[in-house]
Write a protein that holds these residues in place. Structure first.
Motif, mmCIF file in Angstrom:
data_model
loop_
_atom_site.group_PDB
_atom_site.id
_atom_site.type_symbol
_atom_site.label_atom_id
_atom_site.label_comp_id
_atom_site.label_asym_id
_atom_site.label_seq_id
_atom_site.Cartn_x
_atom_site.Cartn_y
_atom_site.Cartn_z
ATOM 1 N N LEU A 168 -38.922 4.998 -16.029
ATOM 2 C CA LEU A 168 -40.482 5.267 -16.813
ATOM 3 C C LEU A 168 -40.884 4.226 -16.098
ATOM 4 O O LEU A 168 -40.638 3.088 -14.695
ATOM 5 N N ASP A 201 -47.757 8.146 -27.517
ATOM 6 C CA ASP A 201 -48.044 9.435 -27.391
ATOM 7 C C ASP A 201 -46.823 9.912 -27.843
ATOM 8 O O ASP A 201 -45.620 9.285 -27.350
ATOM 9 N N VAL A 239 -47.422 -1.307 -21.145
ATOM 10 C CA VAL A 239 -47.092 -0.403 -21.491
ATOM 11 C C VAL A 239 -46.123 0.702 -20.230
ATOM 12 O O VAL A 239 -46.497 -0.022 -18.771
ATOM 13 N N ALA A 244 -40.262 13.505 -21.263
ATOM 14 C CA ALA A 244 -39.908 12.174 -21.942
ATOM 15 C C ALA A 244 -38.784 13.109 -23.580
ATOM 16 O O ALA A 244 -38.242 11.615 -24.034
ATOM 17 N N SER A 268 -44.122 4.656 -19.337
ATOM 18 C CA SER A 268 -44.751 6.175 -19.390
ATOM 19 C C SER A 268 -43.776 7.026 -17.889
ATOM 20 O O SER A 268 -43.228 6.304 -17.494
ATOM 21 N N HIS A 323 -46.808 0.346 -16.563
ATOM 22 C CA HIS A 323 -48.404 0.288 -15.810
ATOM 23 C C HIS A 323 -48.668 -0.692 -15.660
ATOM 24 O O HIS A 323 -48.312 -1.822 -15.733
ATOM 25 N N LYS A 374 -44.208 3.687 -29.454
ATOM 26 C CA LYS A 374 -45.270 5.161 -28.912
ATOM 27 C C LYS A 374 -46.240 5.238 -28.909
ATOM 28 O O LYS A 374 -46.705 5.296 -30.446
ATOM 29 N N HIS A 392 -44.971 10.618 -24.681
ATOM 30 C CA HIS A 392 -44.456 9.706 -23.422
ATOM 31 C C HIS A 392 -44.604 8.614 -22.591
ATOM 32 O O HIS A 392 -44.236 7.927 -21.332
ATOM 33 N N SER A 393 -45.686 7.511 -24.069
ATOM 34 C CA SER A 393 -45.535 6.066 -23.816
ATOM 35 C C SER A 393 -45.420 5.760 -24.516
ATOM 36 O O SER A 393 -45.272 5.788 -25.413
ATOM 37 N N TRP A 394 -44.778 4.421 -24.118
ATOM 38 C CA TRP A 394 -44.205 3.439 -25.146
ATOM 39 C C TRP A 394 -45.390 1.831 -24.546
ATOM 40 O O TRP A 394 -45.418 1.693 -24.007
ATOM 41 N N ARG A 395 -45.673 0.943 -25.720
ATOM 42 C CA ARG A 395 -46.313 -0.564 -25.533
ATOM 43 C C ARG A 395 -45.474 -1.363 -26.295
ATOM 44 O O ARG A 395 -45.101 -1.165 -27.563
ATOM 45 N N ALA A 408 -49.109 12.342 -16.071
ATOM 46 C CA ALA A 408 -49.485 12.545 -17.315
ATOM 47 C C ALA A 408 -49.960 14.166 -17.765
ATOM 48 O O ALA A 408 -50.148 14.498 -18.887
#
Length: 592
Positions: free
Chosen positions: A118, A72, A34, A51, A36, A121, A70, A74-77, A308
C-alpha cells in the motif's frame, strides 16, 4: 533525516496462498492518513484491481486499534488527529501465476510491489524499506530471495545478497518496480559490460544454465552499447518461472519477470537452438530492451504514473513496437541466430499483421490509445476489430529504420533515433510528447519523412514492405499456409470438444452463419475433432458445399458452408540473389 516508510512481508500460510504485510509510518497526516494500492502495474495496460486480493486489514497507533475507513475500491483513510507512528497490518491472497501479480504456495513465493505494498499518500517520495522475512512453517526449506532491490547495507537487519532481511528503495515508485522471487530457484550469474547480471529459474527444469548465460551475455552487451555505457542499472536480474505451458514477460527498471515453458529452455546436449529457445531468448531480449525504452524513455503521459486510473497515450507503437523490432534484431546482431532464422522470425511478424482484418479498421496509434479497453481485453471478434501495436509497431520500426539507412546512405538509422531519445528523455526524465517521435524523425530525415511516418501510424493503409525490403536486398513473397480449402475460422480444442474461437470477416463460415463459441460436431456426417477437422477439409475442393453440425448453447444446428480457396497470406522472406552491391552493404550494416 526523513524516517523511511517501513514494510515487512512474510509468507504466513503458503498452503493458503497468504502473505502478511505490515506498513509502519512515523508521521501520518494529521488530517487523516490515506493509503491505497495501485489499480494497475506499469507495462501491463489494464485496470486489474489488485486491492481485491486484500483479505483483511487493520490499523493501530500507540498500541491501540484505530479504524481504517475504506474510501473506494483500493483506498483507506485513518481518523484525523492521530499522533506518532501508525501501523497497518493486512493479508494478501496470492494465487495468480503470472508476471503481473503475486503467487505463493509451498514451493515458492513471488510478488510485484503493486500487488502487496500500500502507498502512504504524501509520503511517496520518502525513502522506503522492506523487511522480507522467511516463510512460516517452511524453516527447513532453505529458501532464498532473488530481486534487484538493493540490500539496505549498513542498516540493522540488512539482507545479504540472495538472503532474507532488509532491502531499500528511494521512493514508493522505486519500491514497486523490483519484483521478488523467493524459494529454491536455480541461480546463474554473468557480467555484461561490467554490470552483474543474474538469472533465477523457479520450477522444475533441466536448463543448461551455462549455455543460457553464454547466450544472454552478448545480447545484453549489444543493447548496452547501442545506448552507450555505462548501463543505467548497477545490477540486473532475470526472474524466470518455468511451467508446462506458458509465455509472458514484464519489464522493470533493473529486472524482468518472465514466464516460459520449461521445454523452451536449452538442455544439455542440445545441438541447435529450437524454435522455443529462440522465442525465449527473444522474450529476454524484449524485456531487457525495455530497461531503456519505456522504463526510462517514457511517454509524457507516464511521467509520473497515475496508478489509480488509466494513463492514455498514442505512443505504445513506439515503446512496445520498437522494442518488439529490436528484440529479434539484437539476437542476430549478437550472432545468437543466423540470417535465415531472423528472416523466418520477421516473416512471422509480417504474417501475423497481414492475417488480421482489424488492421483495416484500427490504426496502430488508435491501438495504442485503446490498449486499456481493446488490446488487453480481447474477445472472439478482436482479430476482425483491432491491430497489435506490438507487431505492426515492429513493422513500422523496420520501415523507418530501412528508410533512414537508405536515404542517408547508412549515416543514420533507427539506432540514431533511439540514442537521441535516450539522451534527451531517458537521461533527463523528461517524457516524450505525443508528437515527439515525429518531431525527432523530422530532425533526422526531414519533414517528408516525419509526414510519411505519421501516416504509417495514424491511418490503416497497407505498409509498403516489399519496396523497403528491396532496399536491403530481400524479397517478400506470399504463400499458402495450407493447400486445403478453408471456412475462415480458428478453432480450439477443449477436452473432447472442438470449439470455434474466432470467425474471420469475409470468410465462408461468417457468410453461412457460424459463430464463435459454436461446438463443431460433424462435417458431412463425420465427427469433427481437433485431429480430424483439417483432414476432412483437405479432402474437399474449393467450391464444394459442406454440411456442418454444431451445438450453439444446448441447441443442435446445421449450416451449409461453401468451401473457399485458401489465401496466399503467409509471408516468406529470402535474400535476393540479384541485389545490387549498395543494397547488400545496407543489409550487412543493418544486421551487423
Amino acid at each position: 533525516m526523513i524516517t523511511p516508510v517501513l514494510y515487512t512481508i512474510q509468507a504466513v500460510q503458503p498452503a493458503a496462498h497468504l502473505f502478511e504485510v505490515s506498513l509502519r509510518l512515523a508521521e501520518p497526516d494529521p488530517a487523516g492518513q490515506v493509503f491505497s494500492l495501485p489499480a494497475w502495474i506499469p507495462g501491463s495496460y489494464m485496470i486489474r484491481e489488485f486491492a481485491r486480493n486484500i483479505v483483511s486489514l487493520s490499523a493501530e497507533a500507540g498500541g491501540k486499534a484505530v479504524p481504517a475507513t475504506k474510501l473506494d475500491k483500493h483506498s483507506w483513510r485513518l481518523p484525523a488527529g492521530i499522533q506518532g507512528p501508525v501501523t497497518l497490518r493486512y493479508t494478501v491472497y496470492a494465487w495468480d501465476l503470472s508476471v503481473r501479480s503475486a503467487h505463493l504456495d509451498q514451493t515458492h513465493g513471488f510478488f510485484n510491489g503493486t500487488s502487496v505494498f500500500l502507498a502512504a499518500h504524501g509520503h511517496e517520495d520518502a525513502p522506503h524499506r522492506v523487511d522480507i522475512r522467511p516463510p512460516k512453517g517452511l524453516e527447513d526449506a532453505r529458501w532464498r530471495v532473488a530481486t534487484s532491490l538493493p540490500e539496505a547495507v549498513g542498516e540493522k537487519g540488512a539482507a545479504e545478497r540472495y538472503g532474507f532481511g532488509l532491502y531499500r528503495a528511494d521512493s514508493y515508485d522505486d519500491l514497486i518496480d523490483h519484483p521478488v522471487e523467493m524459494g529454491t530457484f536455480t541461480l546463474g550469474e554473468f557480467e555484461a559490460c561490467g554490470v552483474p547480471h543474474a538469472v533465477a529459474i523457479t520450477g522444475r527444469h533441466d536448463c543448461d544454465m551455462g549455455r543460457l548465460l553464454a547466450d544472454l551475455k552478448p545480447v545484453c552487451e549489444r543493447q548496452i552499447r547501442l545506448f552507450g555505457e555505462p548501463a543505467p542499472m548497477s545490477r540486473y536480474v532475470f526472474l524466470t518461472t518455468a511451467v508446462g505451458d506458458g509465455y509472458g514477460g514484464l519489464e522493470h527498471r533493473a529486472s524482468t519477470a518472465l514466464l516460459c515453458s520449461r521445454a523452451d529452455l536449452p538442455h544439455v546436449g542440445m545441438d541447435e537452438a529450437t524454435d522455443g529457445y529462440r522465442q525465449f531468448l527473444g522474450l529476454c531480449s524484449h524485456e531487457y530492451f525495455h530497461t531503456w525504452n519505456v522504463k526510462r524513455i517514457k511517454p509524457a503521459a507516464f511521467v509520473p504514473y497515475r496508478l489509480a486510473e488509466e494513463n492514455y497515450t498514442r505512443l505504445l507503437w513506439a515503446f512496445e513496437g520498437f522494442t518488439s523490432y529490436y528484440d529479434d534484431l539484437m539476437l542476430v546482431r549478437s550472432q545468437r541466430i543466423g540470417l535465415d532464422d531472423y528472416l523466418k522470425l520477421l516473416a512471422k511478424t509480417i504474417t501475423q499483421v497481414h492475417k488480421g482484418s482489424g488492421r483495416h479498421k484500427q490504426s496502430v496509434a488508435e491501438s495504442s490509445f485503446e490498449a486499456w479497453t481493446k488490446y488487453y481485453r480481447q474477445d472472439e471478434n478482436s482479430p476482425n476489430a483491432i491491430v497489435s501495436y506490438y507487431t505492426k509497431g515492429a513493422l513500422v520500426a523496420l520501415l523507418l529504420d530501412l528508410r533512414l539507412r537508405a536515404e542517408s546512405h547508412g549515416a543514420r538509422s533507427l539506432d540514431t533515433l533511439m540514442q537521441a531519445l535516450w539522451q534527451r528523455h531517458g537521461q533527463t526524465g523528461i517524457g516524450v510528447a505525443e508528437d515527439g517521435i515525429f518531431a525527432l524523425a523530422a530532425e533526422l530525415g526531414g519533414e517528408a519523412l516525419a509526414g510519411w511516418l505519421q501516416e504509417l501510424v495514424e491511418v490503416t493503409a497497407e505498409l509498403p514492405l516489399e519496396q523497403a525490403l528491396r532496399r536491403v536486398g530481400l524479397k517478400l513473397a506470399w504463400e499458402l499456409a495450407s493447400p486445403a480449402p478453408g471456412i475462415g475460422v480458428r478453432t480450439v480444442a477443449e477436452g473432447e470438444m472442438l470449439k470455434i474461437a474466432n470467425v474471420f470477416d469475409g470468410g465462408a463460415a461468417q457468410a453461412a452463419g457460424l459463430s464463435a463459441g459454436d461446438v463443431l460436431v460433424a462435417i458431412d456426417g463425420l465427427k469433427a475433432t481437433a485431429g480430424s477437422f483439417d483432414k476432412l477439409l483437405a479432402r474437399r475442393l474449393a467450391g464444394d458445399s459442406a454440411k456442418i453440425h454444431v451445438f450453439r448453447r444446448d441447441e443442435l444446428m446445421r449450416f451449409e458452408v461453401e468451401l473457399r480457396a485458401p489465401l496466399a497470406d503467409t509471408a516468406k522472406l529470402a535474400v535476393d540473389p540479384d541485389a545490387r552491391a549498395n543494397a547488400i552493404a545496407l543489409r550487412e550494416a543493418w544486421l551487423a
